[in-house]
Design a protein around this motif. Structure first.
Motif: not given
Length: 288
Positions: A201-224
């Motif tokens: 899920r972190i890898r997916e978020n890195m593809k779609y949200y990397q420009r909008k979110m920081s790494f900690i934000e997209l990782a936190n989203k993946a965990v939730i």
């Protein structure tokens, strides 16, 4: 929920548990079973309650159980005694049986296991090799499937689960045998499964949200996003393990207890250790 923002607290909880376990391992040591240290295991059943001291007193003059461990059978409802002692010959085992039978006519031999010290040493080496090869295979797979940093974090998480399980067994003094090793390998497979789900899920978020979110934000989203799945899966698994532990036979209690501790630790580490470690790694890399 800002789970990863509180990563220092999760690190502290794990460190405290690990340090307590390592202290017990260092000073108290592990209670290796006959599978690893060699010797003889005798288990007797009686119609009446027989204490450990009564057995020791009866067999003291023989010298056969000097330095041995004598304890009550773990399984409830059975008046039994377990004797773990040095390697005995068949004649010496018969002598012990005769002495107990004379004192308690209802004596029944439940099992007699003998393991030589060389076999015990070989089992210990093979157990470590099994854990090593499993870890290497995991590193190779995750490095290819994801990134090398994901593989390193996954192994650190698995070591976290293994050492917590070892620490708990050192604290309670539970016997370490081949069933325990089998449980550790099962724990590794289960824990890496939960971790991989979050990593994916972190890898997916890195593809779609990397420009909008920081790494900690997209990782936190993946965990939730994966939190309900991780908790629901773990709860149903742990309930099943507890049911087998309490209602299963005595021979599988060590396996099920190790499985319970390891899977509980694995669920915790997948959520609160693996992703925070990735965030810490990312922050260190970005700082450089």
């Amino acid at each position: 929920m800002d789970i990863l923002g509180k990563r220092k607290m999760w690190y502290t909880i794990s460190l405290v548990i690990l340090i307590i376990g390592l202290l017990f391992i260092s000073f108290k040591g592990m209670n290796f079973g006959l599978d690893f240290r060699g010797g003889t295991l005798l288990e007797f059943k009686f119609d009446q309650e027989v204490s450990n001291e009564e057995v020791r007193t009866l067999l003291a003059d023989t010298g056969l159980i000097e330095g041995a461990k004598v304890q009550q059978t773990a399984e409830e409802g059975i008046n039994g005694v377990l004797i773990r002692t040095k390697e005995l010959s068949p004649e010496q085992i018969t002598e012990i049986q005769d002495i107990l039978s004379q004192a308690y006519p209802s004596t029944e031999v439940l099992r007699t296991d003998m393991v030589g010290p060389l076999i015990g040493q070989e089992l210990r080496v093979k157990a470590l090799l099994a854990l090593l090869f499993a870890s290497i295979a995991i590193i190779i797979y995750i490095s290819i499937r994801f990134e090398f940093r994901f593989a390193v974090v996954a192994i650190l998480t698995l070591l976290h689960d293994v050492f917590i399980t070892l620490g708990v067994f050192a604290v309670i003094g539970r016997e370490i045998n081949t069933a325990f090793v089998a449980a550790l390998l099962t724990i590794i497979g289960y824990s890496i499964n939960d971790t991989i789900v979050i990593f994916d899920r972190i890898r997916e978020n890195m593809k779609y949200y990397q420009r909008k979110m920081s790494f900690i934000e997209l990782a936190n989203k993946a965990v939730i996003d994966t939190l309900p799945r991780s908790i629901n899966t773990s709860i149903t698994t742990l309930i099943t393990i507890l049911a087998v532990y309490f209602f299963g036979g005595a021979s599988i209690k060590t396996f099920m207890l190790a499985l319970f501790v390891g899977m509980f630790a694995g669920t915790y580490s997948s959520i609160f250790i693996a992703s925070p470690l990735l965030v810490t790694w990312q922050n260190k890399t970005s700082a450089k």
